[in-house]
Structure formats: C-alpha cells, structure tokens
Design a protein around this motif. Structure first.
Motif, PDB file in Angstrom:
ATOM      1  N   LEU A   5      39.952  23.989  87.484  1.00 28.70           N
ATOM      2  CA  LEU A   5      39.336  24.466  86.275  1.00 28.70           C
ATOM      3  C   LEU A   5      38.971  23.101  85.212  1.00 28.70           C
ATOM      4  CD1 LEU A   5      38.268  26.369  84.215  1.00 28.70           C
ATOM      5  CD2 LEU A   5      40.525  27.019  83.559  1.00 28.70           C
ATOM      6  N   GLN A   6      40.208  22.444  85.101  1.00 30.43           N
ATOM      7  CA  GLN A   6      40.075  21.347  84.193  1.00 30.43           C
ATOM      8  C   GLN A   6      39.083  20.217  84.649  1.00 30.43           C
ATOM      9  OE1 GLN A   6      42.078  21.402  81.243  1.00 30.43           O
ATOM     10  NE2 GLN A   6      42.640  23.293  82.246  1.00 30.43           N
ATOM     11  N   SER A   7      39.001  20.112  86.110  1.00 27.35           N
ATOM     12  CA  SER A   7      37.868  19.328  86.411  1.00 27.35           C
ATOM     13  C   SER A   7      36.597  19.842  86.623  1.00 27.35           C
ATOM     14  CB  SER A   7      38.028  18.755  87.745  1.00 27.35           C
ATOM     15  OG  SER A   7      37.941  19.507  88.700  1.00 27.35           O
ATOM     16  N   LEU A   8      36.310  21.006  86.117  1.00 18.62           N
ATOM     17  CA  LEU A   8      34.966  21.556  86.199  1.00 18.62           C
ATOM     18  C   LEU A   8      33.980  21.261  85.105  1.00 18.62           C
ATOM     19  CD1 LEU A   8      33.475  23.945  87.307  1.00 18.62           C
ATOM     20  CD2 LEU A   8      34.070  25.599  86.122  1.00 18.62           C
ATOM     21  N   VAL A   9      32.819  20.560  85.467  1.00 21.69           N
ATOM     22  CA  VAL A   9      32.090  20.098  84.144  1.00 21.69           C
ATOM     23  C   VAL A   9      31.322  20.982  83.461  1.00 21.69           C
ATOM     24  CG1 VAL A   9      30.284  18.472  84.055  1.00 21.69           C
ATOM     25  CG2 VAL A   9      31.774  17.838  85.822  1.00 21.69           C
ATOM     26  N   ASP A  10      30.589  22.090  84.252  1.00 22.61           N
ATOM     27  CA  ASP A  10      29.606  23.078  83.649  1.00 22.61           C
ATOM     28  C   ASP A  10      30.508  24.363  83.621  1.00 22.61           C
ATOM     29  OD1 ASP A  10      27.887  24.594  82.465  1.00 22.61           O
ATOM     30  OD2 ASP A  10      26.263  24.213  83.997  1.00 22.61           O
ATOM     31  N   THR A  11      31.099  24.853  82.596  1.00 26.15           N
ATOM     32  CA  THR A  11      31.765  26.358  82.780  1.00 26.15           C
ATOM     33  C   THR A  11      30.700  27.269  82.360  1.00 26.15           C
ATOM     34  OG1 THR A  11      32.319  26.030  80.495  1.00 26.15           O
ATOM     35  CG2 THR A  11      33.895  25.318  81.898  1.00 26.15           C
ATOM     36  N   ASP A  12      29.419  27.231  82.104  1.00 23.64           N
ATOM     37  CA  ASP A  12      28.405  28.276  82.051  1.00 23.64           C
ATOM     38  C   ASP A  12      27.726  28.449  83.373  1.00 23.64           C
ATOM     39  OD1 ASP A  12      28.715  28.362  79.236  1.00 23.64           O
ATOM     40  OD2 ASP A  12      27.540  26.799  78.833  1.00 23.64           O
ATOM     41  N   ALA A  13      28.029  27.941  84.328  1.00 26.86           N
ATOM     42  CA  ALA A  13      27.337  28.315  85.818  1.00 26.86           C
ATOM     43  C   ALA A  13      28.421  28.390  86.827  1.00 26.86           C
ATOM     44  CB  ALA A  13      26.517  27.036  86.349  1.00 26.86           C
ATOM     45  N   PRO A  14      27.951  29.536  87.724  1.00 25.62           N
ATOM     46  CA  PRO A  14      29.229  29.832  88.745  1.00 25.62           C
ATOM     47  C   PRO A  14      29.360  28.531  89.612  1.00 25.62           C
ATOM     48  CG  PRO A  14      27.232  31.100  88.780  1.00 25.62           C
ATOM     49  CD  PRO A  14      27.200  30.336  87.742  1.00 25.62           C
ATOM     50  N   ALA A  15      30.580  28.471  90.326  1.00 26.85           N
ATOM     51  CA  ALA A  15      30.833  27.349  91.059  1.00 26.85           C
ATOM     52  C   ALA A  15      31.257  27.993  92.579  1.00 26.85           C
ATOM     53  CB  ALA A  15      31.760  26.462  90.550  1.00 26.85           C
ATOM     54  N   ALA A  16      30.452  27.726  93.472  1.00 31.67           N
ATOM     55  CA  ALA A  16      31.028  27.892  94.879  1.00 31.67           C
ATOM     56  C   ALA A  16      31.646  28.937  95.220  1.00 31.67           C
ATOM     57  CB  ALA A  16      31.195  26.500  95.305  1.00 31.67           C
ATOM     58  N   GLY A  17      31.639  30.303  94.692  1.00 30.43           N
ATOM     59  CA  GLY A  17      32.399  31.170  94.982  1.00 30.43           C
ATOM     60  C   GLY A  17      33.631  31.365  94.515  1.00 30.43           C
ATOM     61  N   TRP A  18      34.108  30.446  93.626  1.00 31.74           N
ATOM     62  CA  TRP A  18      35.371  30.554  93.335  1.00 31.74           C
ATOM     63  C   TRP A  18      35.497  30.652  91.561  1.00 31.74           C
ATOM     64  CZ3 TRP A  18      37.748  27.025  89.702  1.00 31.74           C
ATOM     65  CH2 TRP A  18      36.894  25.804  89.706  1.00 31.74           C
ATOM     66  N   TYR A  19      34.397  30.174  91.122  1.00 28.91           N
ATOM     67  CA  TYR A  19      34.508  30.146  89.493  1.00 28.91           C
ATOM     68  C   TYR A  19      33.186  31.302  89.064  1.00 28.91           C
ATOM     69  CZ  TYR A  19      33.676  28.696  84.662  1.00 28.91           C
ATOM     70  OH  TYR A  19      33.632  28.964  83.236  1.00 28.91           O
ATOM     71  N   PHE A  20      33.713  31.845  88.188  1.00 31.65           N
ATOM     72  CA  PHE A  20      32.501  32.796  87.541  1.00 31.65           C
ATOM     73  C   PHE A  20      32.406  32.763  85.901  1.00 31.65           C
ATOM     74  CE2 PHE A  20      33.922  34.473  91.106  1.00 31.65           C
ATOM     75  CZ  PHE A  20      32.812  34.749  92.126  1.00 31.65           C
ATOM     76  N   PRO A  21      31.389  32.315  85.298  1.00 28.65           N
ATOM     77  CA  PRO A  21      31.394  32.093  83.817  1.00 28.65           C
ATOM     78  C   PRO A  21      31.734  33.505  83.077  1.00 28.65           C
ATOM     79  CG  PRO A  21      29.315  31.970  84.720  1.00 28.65           C
ATOM     80  CD  PRO A  21      30.211  32.141  85.933  1.00 28.65           C
ATOM     81  N   THR A  22      31.503  34.727  83.715  1.00 27.90           N
ATOM     82  CA  THR A  22      31.858  36.012  82.671  1.00 27.90           C
ATOM     83  C   THR A  22      32.761  36.978  83.762  1.00 27.90           C
ATOM     84  OG1 THR A  22      29.813  36.990  83.850  1.00 27.90           O
ATOM     85  CG2 THR A  22      29.716  35.875  81.706  1.00 27.90           C
ATOM     86  N   PRO A  23      33.302  37.575  83.244  1.00 28.42           N
ATOM     87  CA  PRO A  23      34.290  38.422  83.973  1.00 28.42           C
ATOM     88  C   PRO A  23      33.669  39.507  84.952  1.00 28.42           C
ATOM     89  CG  PRO A  23      34.797  38.784  81.649  1.00 28.42           C
ATOM     90  CD  PRO A  23      33.584  37.999  81.617  1.00 28.42           C
ATOM     91  N   LEU A  24      34.297  39.398  85.896  1.00 33.24           N
ATOM     92  CA  LEU A  24      33.771  40.372  87.155  1.00 33.24           C
ATOM     93  C   LEU A  24      34.262  41.750  86.878  1.00 33.24           C
ATOM     94  CD1 LEU A  24      34.696  38.082  90.375  1.00 33.24           C
ATOM     95  CD2 LEU A  24      32.658  38.611  89.360  1.00 33.24           C
ATOM     96  N   ALA A  25      33.739  42.903  87.503  1.00 31.43           N
ATOM     97  CA  ALA A  25      34.162  43.996  87.407  1.00 31.43           C
ATOM     98  C   ALA A  25      35.593  44.046  88.019  1.00 31.43           C
ATOM     99  CB  ALA A  25      33.268  45.010  88.148  1.00 31.43           C
TER     100      ALA A  25
END
Length: 147
Positions: free
Chosen positions: A32-52
């Motif tokens: 998370l600390q190395s993620l550049v764009d927190t507004d875009a999803p990343a490769a199935g592990w990062y989601f910019p909004t909460p999932l159901a």
C-alpha cells in the motif's frame, strides 16, 4: 495421549496460521505504501472503494485466486486492500472517506492551549486469508493508514 497430540497439532497449526496472517498484513501495508495511484484498482489486490461484504463481514472479492499471494512456510497467504472511501476519485476526503484524527477540542494539559491536530489520513482495510495443511484456514483484518 493420541487426543492430546491431535489437539496440540491443531493448536500449533492455528498459531502458525495467525503468524502467517501477520506477515500478510505487513506485506499488504508495504504494498500500500508503494502504490502510486490510489484511485485505480491494482492487479486483483487493491480496490479504491469498499467491496460488498458477506455475512461474516469479509469482503466479497470477485476472485481470491487473483489476489496477491505469498508463501509463508507451509501456508498460502492471500490479501486484498480496500480504500475506505465511497467514491473515486476522492475530491473531498472529509466527506467521502473514513478519516482518522483526534476529536476536536483537545487541549494541551501543560499550557492549556489547543492541541495540534494531526493531519487526517486515508484509511484502508486489509483482509488476509491463510490456508495451509490439514484444511487450516484463517482470516485476519487490519485497518491501515496512509497520508
């Protein structure tokens, strides 16, 4: 004696799974600390909004097999991170995101002056799923922050 051995083995596997989950949380934080764009999803592990969430409060991840994976001993650890913001891109963090900051009105006990407020940080939820020998399965969640 056999029952004691079985119980001891089960407890040892659960403890090892909990330790593997800690490694997963630490890895999620580093990613998370190395993620550049927190507004875009990343490769199935990062989601910019909460999932159901499912009935247990776990995120309803579309494909856990696509989540970030790391081996820890004899365990397989997968993790996802969700930003706790209702929309993306975030234009007003105070209104759109769960923020962490001290309660207003805190005062410095020595001087009686208003305490300095820590800048608000965005909050993220990491969910880790650990699987291992003899159908061991463990879940862990942690809230992470990033400026």
């Amino acid at each position: 004696v056999m029952l004691d051995n079985v119980l001891a083995g089960n407890i040892a596997r659960q403890e090892a799974a909990a330790q593997a989950a800690d490694v997963g949380i630490a890895t999620a934080f580093a990613e998370l600390q190395s993620l550049v764009d927190t507004d875009a999803p990343a490769a199935g592990w990062y989601f910019p909004t909460p999932l159901a969430e499912d009935a247990d409060g776990l995120p309803d991840v579309p494909d856990w097999d696509a989540a970030r994976e790391l081996p820890v001993g004899r365990f397989e650890v997968r993790f996802v991170v969700e930003r706790v913001c209702r929309t993306t891109p975030v234009t007003d963090g105070l209104q759109q995101c769960l923020m962490s900051e001290p309660a207003p009105g805190l005062r410095n006990a020595k001087s009686g002056e208003q305490a300095v407020l820590v800048p608000a940080q965005r909050t993220y939820r990491a969910t880790v799923h650990v699987t291992g020998p003899k159908n061991t399965s463990s879940w862990a969640q942690a809230l992470l922050t990033r400026p």
